[in-house]
Design a protein around this motif. Structure first.
Motif, PDB file in Angstrom:
ATOM      1  N   GLU A 105     -16.736   2.364  73.057  1.00 20.17           N
ATOM      2  CA  GLU A 105     -15.568   3.178  73.391  1.00 20.17           C
ATOM      3  C   GLU A 105     -14.345   2.364  73.772  1.00 20.17           C
ATOM      4  O   GLU A 105     -13.227   2.855  73.690  1.00 20.17           O
ATOM      5  CB  GLU A 105     -15.889   4.138  74.551  1.00 20.17           C
ATOM      6  CG  GLU A 105     -16.814   5.263  74.181  1.00 20.17           C
ATOM      7  CD  GLU A 105     -18.259   4.970  74.556  1.00 20.17           C
ATOM      8  OE1 GLU A 105     -18.511   3.984  75.270  1.00 20.17           O
ATOM      9  OE2 GLU A 105     -19.140   5.719  74.116  1.00 20.17           O
ATOM     10  N   GLU A 106     -14.535   1.113  74.206  1.00 25.05           N
ATOM     11  CA  GLU A 106     -13.407   0.303  74.668  1.00 25.05           C
ATOM     12  C   GLU A 106     -13.484  -1.116  74.126  1.00 25.05           C
ATOM     13  O   GLU A 106     -14.564  -1.643  73.884  1.00 25.05           O
ATOM     14  CB  GLU A 106     -13.369   0.255  76.198  1.00 25.05           C
ATOM     15  CG  GLU A 106     -13.064   1.585  76.836  1.00 25.05           C
ATOM     16  CD  GLU A 106     -13.057   1.532  78.345  1.00 25.05           C
ATOM     17  OE1 GLU A 106     -12.362   2.381  78.924  1.00 25.05           O
ATOM     18  OE2 GLU A 106     -13.732   0.675  78.948  1.00 25.05           O
TER      19      GLU A 106
ATOM     20  N   ASP B 298      -0.942   0.767  68.076  1.00 26.65           N
ATOM     21  CA  ASP B 298      -2.255   1.291  67.687  1.00 26.65           C
ATOM     22  C   ASP B 298      -3.185   0.231  67.100  1.00 26.65           C
ATOM     23  O   ASP B 298      -4.390   0.300  67.271  1.00 26.65           O
ATOM     24  CB  ASP B 298      -2.090   2.440  66.697  1.00 26.65           C
ATOM     25  CG  ASP B 298      -1.461   3.654  67.350  1.00 26.65           C
ATOM     26  OD1 ASP B 298      -1.443   3.732  68.593  1.00 26.65           O
ATOM     27  OD2 ASP B 298      -0.980   4.531  66.616  1.00 26.65           O
TER      28      ASP B 298
ATOM     29  N   VAL C 106      -6.519   1.683  68.458  1.00 27.91           N
ATOM     30  CA  VAL C 106      -6.691   2.022  69.875  1.00 27.91           C
ATOM     31  C   VAL C 106      -5.664   3.077  70.285  1.00 27.91           C
ATOM     32  O   VAL C 106      -4.678   3.308  69.590  1.00 27.91           O
ATOM     33  CB  VAL C 106      -6.536   0.772  70.771  1.00 27.91           C
ATOM     34  CG1 VAL C 106      -7.616  -0.243  70.484  1.00 27.91           C
ATOM     35  CG2 VAL C 106      -5.164   0.160  70.639  1.00 27.91           C
ATOM     36  N   LYS C 107      -5.939   3.701  71.423  1.00 29.34           N
ATOM     37  CA  LYS C 107      -4.985   4.638  72.022  1.00 29.34           C
ATOM     38  C   LYS C 107      -4.059   3.802  72.899  1.00 29.34           C
ATOM     39  O   LYS C 107      -4.391   3.479  74.038  1.00 29.34           O
ATOM     40  CB  LYS C 107      -5.723   5.702  72.822  1.00 29.34           C
ATOM     41  CG  LYS C 107      -6.620   6.560  71.960  1.00 29.34           C
ATOM     42  CD  LYS C 107      -7.385   7.558  72.793  1.00 29.34           C
ATOM     43  CE  LYS C 107      -8.298   8.384  71.892  1.00 29.34           C
ATOM     44  NZ  LYS C 107      -9.129   9.321  72.647  1.00 29.34           N
ATOM     45  N   SER C 108      -2.912   3.444  72.370  1.00 31.07           N
ATOM     46  CA  SER C 108      -2.035   2.470  73.023  1.00 31.07           C
ATOM     47  C   SER C 108      -1.505   2.942  74.376  1.00 31.07           C
ATOM     48  O   SER C 108      -1.211   2.131  75.241  1.00 31.07           O
ATOM     49  CB  SER C 108      -0.875   2.113  72.101  1.00 31.07           C
ATOM     50  OG  SER C 108      -0.160   3.275  71.746  1.00 31.07           O
ATOM     51  N   LYS C 109      -1.394   4.220  74.590  1.00 31.26           N
ATOM     52  CA  LYS C 109      -0.866   4.749  75.856  1.00 31.26           C
ATOM     53  C   LYS C 109      -1.916   4.793  76.961  1.00 31.26           C
ATOM     54  O   LYS C 109      -1.591   4.981  78.115  1.00 31.26           O
ATOM     55  CB  LYS C 109      -0.305   6.162  75.650  1.00 31.26           C
ATOM     56  CG  LYS C 109       0.745   6.272  74.578  1.00 31.26           C
ATOM     57  CD  LYS C 109       2.015   5.574  74.970  1.00 31.26           C
ATOM     58  CE  LYS C 109       3.061   5.802  73.889  1.00 31.26           C
ATOM     59  NZ  LYS C 109       4.056   4.788  73.847  1.00 31.26           N
ATOM     60  N   GLU C 110      -3.195   4.617  76.627  1.00 32.79           N
ATOM     61  CA  GLU C 110      -4.269   4.737  77.606  1.00 32.79           C
ATOM     62  C   GLU C 110      -4.863   3.389  78.014  1.00 32.79           C
ATOM     63  O   GLU C 110      -5.926   3.338  78.605  1.00 32.79           O
ATOM     64  CB  GLU C 110      -5.383   5.632  77.051  1.00 32.79           C
ATOM     65  CG  GLU C 110      -4.949   7.047  76.793  1.00 32.79           C
ATOM     66  CD  GLU C 110      -6.062   7.911  76.229  1.00 32.79           C
ATOM     67  OE1 GLU C 110      -7.244   7.559  76.382  1.00 32.79           O
ATOM     68  OE2 GLU C 110      -5.737   8.941  75.625  1.00 32.79           O
TER      69      GLU C 110
ATOM     70  N   ARG D 159      -8.729   1.719  74.988  1.00 30.91           N
ATOM     71  CA  ARG D 159      -9.628   2.790  74.532  1.00 30.91           C
ATOM     72  C   ARG D 159      -9.563   2.867  73.010  1.00 30.91           C
ATOM     73  O   ARG D 159      -8.481   2.985  72.420  1.00 30.91           O
ATOM     74  CB  ARG D 159      -9.190   4.115  75.142  1.00 30.91           C
ATOM     75  CG  ARG D 159     -10.091   5.243  74.842  1.00 30.91           C
ATOM     76  CD  ARG D 159     -10.989   5.482  76.028  1.00 30.91           C
ATOM     77  NE  ARG D 159     -11.764   6.699  75.807  1.00 30.91           N
ATOM     78  CZ  ARG D 159     -13.045   6.734  76.010  1.00 30.91           C
ATOM     79  NH1 ARG D 159     -13.683   5.693  76.442  1.00 30.91           N
ATOM     80  NH2 ARG D 159     -13.699   7.840  75.785  1.00 30.91           N
TER      81      ARG D 159
ATOM     82  N   SER E 173      -9.691   4.413  69.407  1.00 35.56           N
ATOM     83  CA  SER E 173      -9.374   5.718  68.827  1.00 35.56           C
ATOM     84  C   SER E 173     -10.276   5.919  67.609  1.00 35.56           C
ATOM     85  O   SER E 173     -10.068   5.306  66.565  1.00 35.56           O
ATOM     86  CB  SER E 173      -7.901   5.756  68.420  1.00 35.56           C
ATOM     87  OG  SER E 173      -7.602   6.965  67.787  1.00 35.56           O
TER      88      SER E 173
END
Length: 137
Positions: free
Chosen positions: A63-64, A85, A105-109, A126, A128
């Motif tokens: 997940e990460e 991303d 990836v989820k760049s904002k998280e 995280r 995506s």
């Protein structure tokens, strides 16, 4: 060969330019720091003992992404970090790292922390993923 574009003066579409290419500078004399990429996955007893969720130790189930970057003789205030991303862009006065990530990836998280005693920047992103039989959430 026809190029479809809103503006007739453009010579390429935005889809033709790879993400992160605006950061690539071959003439930059700064050195590339050492880094390490590892993957993290959240597992419970149903995964470890029973294998109920279908997760395995491969990166396809993680997940990460955790990236540890060694930045000797660097202060926290000197670090500039930008995450997109598929690209990580890190710049300090002595170092530059343009890293194309193995997964979107989820760049904002994302999270980053600087371990000043070890002089390491730890970035956790995280992944995506599209939902499939392994990745439910």
């Amino acid at each position: 060969f026809q190029v479809k574009s809103e503006n007739k003066k453009t010579i390429w579409n935005t889809e033709e330019v790879p993400e992160g290419s605006e950061f690539d500078d071959t003439w930059d004399p700064r050195e590339k720091p050492e880094y390490e990429i590892s993957f993290k996955q959240h597992v419970g007893t149903e995964d470890v003992f029973f294998g109920m969720t279908g997760k395995d130790p491969s990166t396809a189930c993680c997940e990460e992404i955790v990236i540890k970057i060694k930045l000797p003789e660097t202060k926290y205030s000197d670090i500039t970090l930008e995450i997109q991303d598929k690209v990580l862009d890190l710049r300090t006065p002595k170092n530059k790292l343009l890293l194309h990530l193995p997964y979107p990836v989820k760049s904002k998280e994302g999270r980053a922390r600087f371990l000043s005693e070890e002089e390491i920047l730890e970035v956790t992103l995280r992944v995506s993923r599209k939902l499939d039989f392994i990745n439910f959430s």
